[in-house]
Design a protein around this motif. Structure first.
Motif, PDB file in Angstrom:
ATOM      1  N   SER A 193       0.826  -1.211   0.000  1.00 50.79           N
ATOM      2  CA  SER A 193       0.000   0.000   0.000  1.00 50.79           C
ATOM      3  C   SER A 193       0.854   1.252   0.000  1.00 50.79           C
ATOM      4  CB  SER A 193      -0.927   0.002   1.216  1.00 50.79           C
ATOM      5  OG  SER A 193      -1.850  -1.074   1.153  1.00 50.79           O
ATOM      6  N   LEU A 194       1.942   1.250   0.772  1.00 51.36           N
ATOM      7  CA  LEU A 194       2.836   2.402   0.799  1.00 51.36           C
ATOM      8  C   LEU A 194       3.473   2.643  -0.566  1.00 51.36           C
ATOM      9  CD1 LEU A 194       4.653   1.984   4.248  1.00 51.36           C
ATOM     10  CD2 LEU A 194       3.253   3.953   3.541  1.00 51.36           C
ATOM     11  N   ALA A 195       3.967   1.573  -1.175  1.00 49.94           N
ATOM     12  CA  ALA A 195       4.627   1.704  -2.480  1.00 49.94           C
ATOM     13  C   ALA A 195       3.675   2.234  -3.536  1.00 49.94           C
ATOM     14  CB  ALA A 195       5.210   0.355  -2.904  1.00 49.94           C
ATOM     15  N   VAL A 211       8.559   4.054  -2.758  1.00 50.32           N
ATOM     16  CA  VAL A 211       8.894   2.856  -3.539  1.00 50.32           C
ATOM     17  C   VAL A 211      10.275   2.327  -3.174  1.00 50.32           C
ATOM     18  CG1 VAL A 211       9.308   1.924  -5.850  1.00 50.32           C
ATOM     19  CG2 VAL A 211       7.379   3.472  -5.450  1.00 50.32           C
ATOM     20  N   ASP A 212      11.278   3.192  -3.231  1.00 49.26           N
ATOM     21  CA  ASP A 212      12.637   2.738  -2.914  1.00 49.26           C
ATOM     22  C   ASP A 212      12.744   2.261  -1.468  1.00 49.26           C
ATOM     23  OD1 ASP A 212      13.351   3.279  -5.462  1.00 49.26           O
ATOM     24  OD2 ASP A 212      14.715   4.937  -5.012  1.00 49.26           O
ATOM     25  N   THR A 267       5.561 -10.385  -2.696  1.00 50.10           N
ATOM     26  CA  THR A 267       5.390  -8.955  -2.454  1.00 50.10           C
ATOM     27  C   THR A 267       6.040  -8.129  -3.561  1.00 50.10           C
ATOM     28  OG1 THR A 267       5.390  -9.356  -0.067  1.00 50.10           O
ATOM     29  CG2 THR A 267       5.747  -7.087  -0.798  1.00 50.10           C
ATOM     30  N   LEU A 268       7.236  -8.516  -3.957  1.00 49.95           N
ATOM     31  CA  LEU A 268       7.907  -7.813  -5.048  1.00 49.95           C
ATOM     32  C   LEU A 268       7.089  -7.885  -6.335  1.00 49.95           C
ATOM     33  CD1 LEU A 268      11.616  -8.887  -4.435  1.00 49.95           C
ATOM     34  CD2 LEU A 268      10.651  -6.594  -4.145  1.00 49.95           C
ATOM     35  N   SER A 290       9.164  -0.300 -10.877  1.00 50.09           N
ATOM     36  CA  SER A 290       9.863  -0.755  -9.670  1.00 50.09           C
ATOM     37  C   SER A 290      10.946  -1.801  -9.944  1.00 50.09           C
ATOM     38  CB  SER A 290       8.855  -1.279  -8.641  1.00 50.09           C
ATOM     39  OG  SER A 290       8.167  -2.415  -9.124  1.00 50.09           O
ATOM     40  N   PRO A 291      10.787  -2.729 -10.904  1.00 49.24           N
ATOM     41  CA  PRO A 291      11.871  -3.698 -11.137  1.00 49.24           C
ATOM     42  C   PRO A 291      13.185  -3.045 -11.538  1.00 49.24           C
ATOM     43  CG  PRO A 291       9.834  -4.496 -12.115  1.00 49.24           C
ATOM     44  CD  PRO A 291       9.581  -3.087 -11.687  1.00 49.24           C
TER      45      PRO A 291
END
Length: 628
Positions: A110-112, A119-120, A163-164, A174-175
């Motif tokens: 949720s944060l990301a 994200v980082d 999760t990733l 993100s990847p």
């Protein structure tokens, strides 16, 4: 003005409040903290920090608070709530059960997804959980030796990677950010073995997982780089030095037969078992490298079974050229390439050989060319899965390059100026020491071999017979004479000297003339993957060996064996040992049998003049002490 109402955390021992009530309190606490009222906020932070021996009620409260925060991510501010974020990102999944783990990763997702600012931070927190918390390292090292510890590891890793994947679905970029974080946080070579192994295991899961197309190649390259880092740290200063009474094939220490011959050093008897124990036993760097290579081998096996090996190999071959090929101290890492080729000789095996050949004939860097042809020669000689016909075709390409080189030279014997040429000549003789008989046993290949201009090259005024290693020259000369295939003049080496001045000068400081990269692997666990597809010198039947008549090997037997690329004695050495260890009871081997050179038992070293001219000892892997 009405007095400010104090926000207090409900008593953890009296869990009579509902989830919606706690959601309300959490949201108010986050908002109040922005205004400077931090009482309830600080209690919330304390709940995130509390992780030691939680009772069921405390676990329930933590799970509820994490879920409440997940529903209130829009109220979390990256500046005003730094202590809360630090507490969340400092949590380790290894310390909790599945309920807390699930609630925590749900919050991370949720944060990301809520803001790019997180994200980082979320990715770094997940990657930090690739290994157990350093503060409890001793506990987890022991735990991971037990079934419940392995089960715990499986739970954590599965949770992390799912999760990733979820974050990647919500944040497509993100990847690309993940790969840098994984590479930057990779443990150094001094990290405890279980932790660096688990970290690399996570990297391999990324390589083969849902994001492999985006991050897979980066993971493999980073792993190969770390293998090299470990490899070059292994010190061989104390390992047996080359002397010319021992040969490259005398000291391979690989045969699995009985023996009454042992190496002597400092007055002590040294068998393979005692050698490995003396020089590798307790070497933490070597043990880490061994474990990581086994992990890599297993991953390659999995890629082969899933049909992905050729794709993975393309990354490996590029990494090999940039790191392994140029690392003249490499002792073991190159066996990753060897093993990958053994899984797919027709594709990977031929790509590897063709790449090395192309570097040898086309590169502008002499040292790369010398290293490439040494790798190629060692690969063609040692790989049991390479057919004799492919060896002949590749060997002919090397011969043709050397022949064309000769045509443009006036015969100035200068080892430094012509070192690439001499490296090629030495590669030709080295391969033929292993493969000559297998090619001669097949009429078509025999004709091809005899048409090669080997004699023209060796007889050229550049005089490679005087510049290349005398031991290799003499082995080749004996084989050629015994098989009556080449007219090779006697060398001009002074038998009273260890090596000629020209030979000593050949190769420069790095002494790449001494480099045979695929000499026997001395790592305990890795060797069992290499051994079934590896050619040891004791397996090669030289035509002047008197054992031929005693064992009654027929021409038909020889031809059958040659179809697989080698004439070997089936001594049972090509077997897969269990539990990651070689059978040390079988290491006590006949080193005398391992030489293709007949010995004169009257000599102090069992070799007389011939003893001084055997192939240089490779008991220590693929490098020379001077270069270390």
């Amino acid at each position: 003005m009405a007095p400010k109402q104090a926000h207090v955390l409900p008593d953890m021992e009296e869990l009579s409040f509902t989830d919606s009530e706690l959601d309300y309190h959490v949201r108010n606490a986050l908002k109040a903290a922005v205004q400077g009222d931090c009482d309830f906020y600080n209690q919330l932070v304390a709940v995130m920090h509390h992780k030691d021996q939680l009772v069921p009620e405390e676990v329930a409260l933590l799970v509820t608070c994490l879920k409440a925060l997940t529903g209130a991510v829009s109220c979390i501010h990256i500046v005003h709530h730094q202590s809360l974020l630090a507490a969340i990102f400092g949590m380790s999944l290894w310390n909790y059960g599945t309920d807390v783990m699930d609630a925590l990763v749900e919050l991370l997702i949720s944060l990301a997804a809520s803001s790019g600012d997180y994200v980082d931070l979320c990715l770094e927190m997940i990657v930090s959980n690739f290994i157990p918390p350093p503060s409890s390292s001793s506990y987890f090292i022991e735990l991971l030796k037990q079934p419940r510890g392995l089960a715990k590891k499986g739970q954590v890793l599965d949770c992390l990677h799912s999760t990733l994947k979820d974050i990647a679905n919500l944040v497509p970029l993100s990847p690309l950010r993940l790969e840098k974080i994984v590479r930057d946080r990779m443990p150094n070579i001094y990290t405890k073995e279980p932790f660096i192994v688990i970290y690399v295991e996570n990297m391999l899961k990324l390589e083969s997982g849902a994001m492999h197309e985006l991050v897979g190649s980066t993971m493999l390259v980073a792993i190969m780089d770390r293998l090299i880092d470990l490899d070059v740290e292994i010190a061989w200063d104390d390992i047996l030095q080359d002397d010319f009474c021992k040969g490259i094939f005398d000291m391979e220490l690989e045969d699995l037969e009985k023996t009454d011959y042992h190496v002597q050093q400092d007055g002590d008897e040294l068998t393979r078992e005692s050698f490995i124990q003396r020089f590798l036993g307790g070497n933490l760097i070597a043990e880490k490298l061994d474990s990581l290579m086994v992990l890599t081998f297993e991953h390659l096996t999995s890629c082969s079974e899933s049909g992905r090996l050729i794709q993975v190999f393309e990354t490996l071959i590029h990494s090999f050229q940039k790191t392994v090929l140029t690392a003249y101290k490499s002792k073991f890492t190159q066996f990753v390439m060897f093993y990958a080729c053994s899984l797919d000789p027709e594709n990977c095996g031929k790509i590897f050989a063709s790449t090395l050949l192309e570097i040898f004939v086309s590169s502008i860097y002499p040292e790369w060319r010398m290293s490439a042809v040494a790798y190629l020669a060692s690969y063609l000689a040692r790989a049991k899965f390479v057919s004799a016909s492919f060896v002949a075709a590749t060997l002919e390409s090397i011969v043709n390059w050397c022949y064309d080189y000769c045509k443009d030279q006036d015969g100035d014997l200068n080892p430094r100026a012509h070192k690439v040429f001499y490296a090629g000549c030495q590669a030709i003789m080295y391969v033929l020491c292993f493969r000559m008989r297998s090619m001669l046993s097949i009429p078509r290949l025999k004709s091809q071999l005899l048409l090669m201009r080997v004699e023209n090259i060796l007889g050229h005024p550049l005089n490679p017979l005087q510049v290349c290693l005398p031991s290799i020259v003499e082995e080749f000369r004996r084989l050629a004479k015994a098989n009556n295939v080449f007219t090779v003049p006697e060398t001009f080496v002074d038998y009273g000297l260890l090596e000629s001045e020209c030979s000593r000068a050949f190769g420069g400081v790095e002494r790449l003339d001494m480099f045979f990269p695929f000499d026997p692997c001395l790592l305990r666990k890795s060797d069992r993957y290499i051994r079934p597809n590896f050619v040891y010198w004791s397996m090669v039947r030289s035509t002047y060996d008197e054992d031929d008549e005693e064992e009654g090997t027929s021409d038909e037997d020889i031809a059958d064996a040659s179809e697989n690329g080698m004439n070997i004695v089936d001594d049972g050495s090509a077997r897969n040992f269990g539990e990651g260890f070689l059978d040390l009871d079988e290491f006590d081997t006949s080193l005398d049998k391992m030489s293709i050179t007949p010995r004169d038992s009257s000599s102090k070293y069992g070799g007389g003049i011939r003893g001084f001219m055997q192939m240089p000892s490779r008991i220590r892997p693929s490098t020379n002490p001077e270069s270390l």
